[in-house]
Design an enzyme around this catalytic site. Structure first.
Site, PDB file in Angstrom:
ATOM      1  N   ASN A   1       3.250   2.084  -2.109  1.00 41.22           N
ATOM      2  CA  ASN A   1       3.978   1.262  -1.156  1.00 41.22           C
ATOM      3  C   ASN A   1       3.885   1.942   0.207  1.00 41.22           C
ATOM      4  OD1 ASN A   1       5.909  -0.641  -0.064  1.00 41.22           O
ATOM      5  ND2 ASN A   1       6.564  -0.954  -2.172  1.00 41.22           N
TER       6      ASN A   1
ATOM      7  N   GLY B   1      -1.581   0.676   6.379  1.00 44.57           N
ATOM      8  CA  GLY B   1      -2.848   0.605   7.095  1.00 44.57           C
ATOM      9  C   GLY B   1      -3.572   1.934   7.162  1.00 44.57           C
TER      10      GLY B   1
ATOM     11  N   GLY C   1      12.383  -6.383   5.270  1.00 43.82           N
ATOM     12  CA  GLY C   1      13.703  -6.444   4.629  1.00 43.82           C
ATOM     13  C   GLY C   1      13.733  -7.295   3.379  1.00 43.82           C
ATOM     14  N   LEU C   2      12.616  -7.331   2.669  1.00 40.95           N
ATOM     15  CA  LEU C   2      12.551  -8.009   1.371  1.00 40.95           C
ATOM     16  C   LEU C   2      13.132  -9.417   1.355  1.00 40.95           C
ATOM     17  CD1 LEU C   2      13.477  -4.889  -0.794  1.00 40.95           C
ATOM     18  CD2 LEU C   2      11.269  -6.060  -0.800  1.00 40.95           C
TER      19      LEU C   2
ATOM     20  N   CYS D   1      12.855   0.211  -3.768  1.00 37.55           N
ATOM     21  CA  CYS D   1      14.073  -0.384  -3.231  1.00 37.55           C
ATOM     22  C   CYS D   1      15.246   0.538  -3.472  1.00 37.55           C
ATOM     23  CB  CYS D   1      14.357  -1.695  -3.939  1.00 37.55           C
ATOM     24  SG  CYS D   1      12.976  -2.790  -3.875  1.00 37.55           S
TER      25      CYS D   1
END
Ligand code: FAD
Ligand code: FAD
Ligand code: FMN
Ligand code: FMN
Ligand code: FES
Ligand code: FES
Lengths: 311, 273, 311, 273
Positions: free
Chosen positions: A188, A214, A69-70, A125
């Site tokens: 990302n 991953g 959640g940044l 985002c």
């Protein structure tokens, strides 16, 4: 394996992914000492933010899911950290984010004055101006935010970090290049995904959904880098699922200049950078070749040669 | 890596209440475990937090919780049969020495990670336990190893600090010419552990402390728990003197949930708001 | 565990995914005998097609990547197969695809006359009318193709099979529902991905890129089913990475009526259907509950109750 | 599942040319293997096809290819040092009986899967090999086990079919009162295998045949290779009499690359266009 990247010298092509361990100078330094050519700070936002409740990061075995959640102290509340970083002895990539073009600009301008070696904009985002749509899934949004940031950061090289959720990531990369981005970082986290605990009947992540990273996303990352390589002339940081020297070779053959590692720290420790470097060098050595020679090799010899002109 | 990665849901098999603010929750599930390791405890719908394993057997384990904030209050209010999720165990655990010339120093709920350690150590060690008052002394009946108690209010044992008892022990040994302590293990409030560390340093005795920081992943990726160059969940939570000497942030700063580093007092007051 | 689905009776909630083993009546029958409630044929296209050269399907360990390339004899060249299927003793889901709305319609009309129990339209194919964009990533395209097909298949229930590459799969599902789809099947393969062989410097798949399936995409599939469940009232076939009874429970809690299995056949053989049924039943039994009671449970009790009205 | 899943790239260590159209390629890589299993052979940039393992040792293996179409011609033209990709071994392999009362019947390149089998069987078995002509007889020097040869043109051994020799053997045993054959293993053109199967059925002798179908995945998922109820790559490629009796498609139909089922002659003519 010293190499040049956007005018800076890096001791090797490995990059620490944003959001992984990059919480303070000392740990960034330790990652650098452990064989990482370029370390990235955790993404810095416009205002203090706690991020989501736990669980936020879960290892699924062949990768992980996260919805941190940044969290961020907020760009304006990190004075001690900036001071500490002034005396750093390693190259630094400062990752930033915002909820609007203006926010990106504000953060970028402030951060640029702290002289990081690179500024990376995390455009995965939600774009508050466009009803939560992610900046990185629209060419126009990507173009707008990159141009706006480029205006305010002087000659600090700009890296646009893209999300694989874009319907056509190559187009987004082209828009970023057109807007003045100096490099692309891809990717990302993928997905999003959800994991449900069937005993409590609840999504395990407190935020319910989360991004995948991953080994399990490596094929997606390699495909994205491959597509982007064909679309742009600027260099690419290939990131997503890399845990071994061979994975790094694959990323470079797809077209990456530098190779990022995030979740891999889970599987092989902070020493992963040292190990991947060793494995990468051993592979290059055994094959009597160089990074330059294998870069983009999966596109065929001619494709690589013609790349510059083809744009 | 035999740790559990996606939460395994276990029912509270038994609950024991200790005094006014502690409870132990028992679970019938066998875990590989080294004293000092912790698990991430998930209460679905609420939050997930790290807790030390305070009891361990071949068939089960327990955690001991001090009711402080929202999460821990809810945790001590759980009933037998309630579902709780676990990931782990994570972290490195204590490095165990087999010698009687060892001290274990617990402060308050810091007894939790030390209890299985004490059970694994020689019965002749020095075992010191400090608490606010008599009622807050964890596991009064648990150990074969004799324990020296001290309380802030003097309601049981020595009135004063664990450091007093530790220093006394060290000096007594020196005077008597008996073997000096080979290791001090400690867990409790960070200021207490820091003082123990200073005492140990001044007498050249190695120590191991168990640190506490805000955690997210528990396995060394997210960086939430970094303390200087160290990743508390992965490199720790147990650190020895060698590391402590270079950890600038020990007894100084900790990161808030936002990642902002703050003074420890601010960290703890903010947390327990 | 007999249950009803769009007016038909199925012996259990498991579905064979399209493209996995569904090449002839005998093997479909064997899959049914091995515990699969509803078997799906390999997607049938408008004209004969060989598909791509090999390698087309590679097991990556925690899932697989494939670019088979939609091989098909073509709907009009399967007379013997249709004849054989007339005497079938199991419910049949006929999957179809096309390159344009008209092609979908042509294939659907022809196939409907062969009386499959359900028709599933695979809208993860490139839309030739829109420059190769995939039907399933645009609400309008999805709406158009579903309404067109619905018109020509009489009362055979229609299932729209969606791709996770849609920026917002719930919106696509809503468009399909609005167009008359009777159910949603989610998801088709994720990604796309690419795997490069670093010795030959070549993408391993002959088509270079391929779709990801199997355990590694389960979090994506679960998230998609969860999102779709909140958006539509029609039932969902939850598909993607299921290999165990617990995975099936997870899918059902996300909101699935039926649970599909494709790549799972790789990991547990054709008997996977029997095994997953057993595991699913054992779990329901141990928890003293039913499929109906756990369906959508991850959304919370109220969310499930209010679902019908909330649309 | 010890099979290789993503192609491992190996260099041709040695190449042996056999007559006008066969070649064996040797690779220095140890594989777990049962006679009858196959590997998926990838020539980057070209295609990937199934080939039986024709030679196997602790440190290496080989495949034997008959130049027919584009792929196999390119394969036999590979040179030492060239890179080839392998997945596998896949499939079930032969069920091996230890008895001298066994016949192995090879037709043409069908010798490839049978060769490691013969080497694993008793030396006293009946070993029959048919080929177009003398030049097409694979591995002339390879076996300790004596071999009965037949050729279509009579250029070596019996002029005629392998079925003639097999029937003669069965009848001879019957007449002599020696033990009947306990198993017949065969590989070759499907029509030949079918005839062998019929002979075996008429004399009540079990047999095992190795089938060939177009393949994609090699591990039982894509369905490209189905033959009736059977998945050739996974349930086969070796099938025994019990299965063959219920396989309607045996010696009848096979799926083209498109999935269309066609008569076998059409399948083979189309492939070798
Ligand atoms: C390795 C380890 C082992 C532990 N073992 C035990 C044990 O055995 N027994 C025990 O009782 N406790 C143990 N703890 C402490 C435990 O994890 C909790 O911190 C404690 O129970 C208090 O949690 P709380 O949420 O009830 O209260 P608070 O911490 O006051 O929480 C109140 C609120 O603040 C937030 N918050 C908490 N910490 C932070 C932070 N650092 N930054 C920002 N926000 C924050 C929370 O989300 C919560 O909403 C251990 C901690 C660690 C790191
Ligand atoms: C289990 C197994 C083991 C085998 N072992 C051996 C062996 O040891 N030695 C050996 O020489 N051969 C073996 N084969 C056969 C081998 O896989 C090839 O089929 C053979 O080498 C001929 O291939 P080709 O591409 O050269 O020729 P062709 O088959 O003529 O191919 C020509 C073209 O037709 C296409 N094609 C091929 N088959 C089909 C089909 N069924 N449907 C549609 N298109 C098709 C190809 O893509 C190619 O482009 C085996 C096959 C199987 C299934
Ligand atoms: C726990 C965690 C936190 C992350 N936080 C950020 C972040 O703050 N900013 C960002 O740009 N990416 C963030 N990412 C994404 C990573 O930088 C990276 O792009 C992604 O994980 C893929 O790389 P990997 O497979 O090597 O982990 C985060 C990833 C993880 C696992
Ligand atoms: C080899 C293979 C072929 C496939 N072919 C088709 C197809 O023809 N039509 C279709 O709708 N989906 C096809 N799919 C997708 C599957 O039906 C399914 O949606 C996907 O694999 C996710 O499910 P899984 O993880 O259980 O495999 C194919 C998948 C695989 C692995
Ligand atoms: S809690 Fe994530 S690194 Fe320690
Ligand atoms: S080749 Fe795919 S199932 Fe046999």
């Amino acid at each position: 394996m010293t190499l040049h990247f956007l005018g800076k010298t890096l001791k090797n092509p490995l990059v620490l992914a944003s959001g992984v361990l990059g919480n303070n100078k000392q740990i960034l330094e330790r990652v650098h000492e452990n064989g990482c050519g370029l370390v990235t700070m955790k993404s810095i936002g416009p205002a203090p933010r706690d991020g989501h409740k736990n669980p936020t990061v879960i290892d699924l075995g062949c990768g992980m899911i996260n919805a941190v959640g940044l969290p961020t102290p907020g760009y304006a509340h990190m004075e001690e950290e900036w001071q500490a970083l002034e005396t750093r002895t390693f190259p630094l990539n400062a990752s930033i984010y915002g909820g609007s073009v203006a926010e990106y600009q504000t953060v970028a301008k402030f951060v640029a004055a702290k002289h990081p070696d690179f500024i990376e904009i995390n455009i995965s985002c939600p774009n508050s101006e466009q009803h939560g749509m992610i900046f990185g899934v629209s060419e126009q949004s990507a173009f707008d935010v990159v141009s706006a940031v480029k205006q305010v950061i002087g000659d600090i090289p700009l890296i646009a970090k893209l999300t694989p959720q874009a319907p056509d990531i190559a187009k987004i990369a082209k828009a970023c290049e057109a807007a003045g981005s100096d490099a692309i970082c891809a990717i990302n986290t993928a997905g999003p995904g959800m994991v449900i605990d069937i005993e409590s009947k609840m999504p395990i992540l407190a935020f319910k959904k989360g991004g995948l990273s991953g080994p399990m996303i490596r094929p997606i990352a390699v495909r994205c880098v491959y597509d982007i390589f064909q679309a742009v002339s600027i260099p690419i940081i290939g990131l997503g699922g890399v845990t071994t020297g061979k994975d790094a070779v694959e990323m470079i053959m797809a077209g990456a200049h530098l190779v990022g590692i995030g979740s891999g720290v889970r599987y092989r420790g902070i020493e992963i950078f040292k190990k991947v470097n060793q494995e990468l060098n051993a592979w290059l050595c055994a094959h009597d070749t160089t990074l330059e020679q294998i870069r983009g090799a999966a596109h065929g010899r001619d494709a690589v040669k013609n790349k510059g002109q083809a744009q | 890596m035999n740790a559990i990665q996606t939460p395994v849901m276990l029912r509270v098999a038994q609950k024991k209440i200790h005094g006014p603010s502690f409870a132990s929750l028992y679970f019938d599930h066998s875990l590989e475990f080294k004293p000092g390791q912790f698990v991430m405890v998930w209460i679905p719908g609420l939050d997930e937090k790290p807790y030390t394993i305070s009891h361990h057997s071949k068939t089960g384990f327990a955690i001991t919780i001090e009711a402080k904030g929202i999460f821990s209050k809810k945790a001590v209010a759980l009933e037998e049969g309630d579902l709780v999720g676990f990931r782990g165990p994570f972290g490195n655990g204590f490095n165990i020495l087999s010698s009687p010339d060892i001290a274990v120093v617990a402060g308050g709920c810091g007894m939790a990670p030390l209890a299985p350690l004490v059970e694994a150590l020689d019965k002749r060690i020095v075992f010191i336990h400090g608490a606010r008052s008599k009622d807050f002394i964890l596991y009064p009946e648990r150990f074969d190893t004799p324990r020296q108690i001290c309380t802030d209010d003097g309601s049981q044992g020595h009135k004063g600090f664990v450091t007093d008892l530790l220093e006394r022990e060290i000096i007594t040994r020196k005077k008597a010419g008996t073997p000096p302590l080979k290791m001090v293990y400690t867990c409790g409030p960070e200021i207490m552990m820091y003082k123990i560390f200073l005492v140990c340093e001044s007498f050249d005795i190695p120590c191991q402390v168990s640190l506490e920081r805000y955690m997210r992943c528990g396995f060394g990726v997210c960086g939430a728990c970094v303390c200087g160059r160290q990743v508390v969940c992965k490199d720790g939570p147990v650190f020895d003197s060698k590391h402590l000497r270079t950890m600038e942030d020990f007894n100084k700063t900790a990161l808030l949930k936002s990642g902002k580093p703050v003074q420890l007092d601010q960290y703890f007051s903010w947390r327990c708001q």
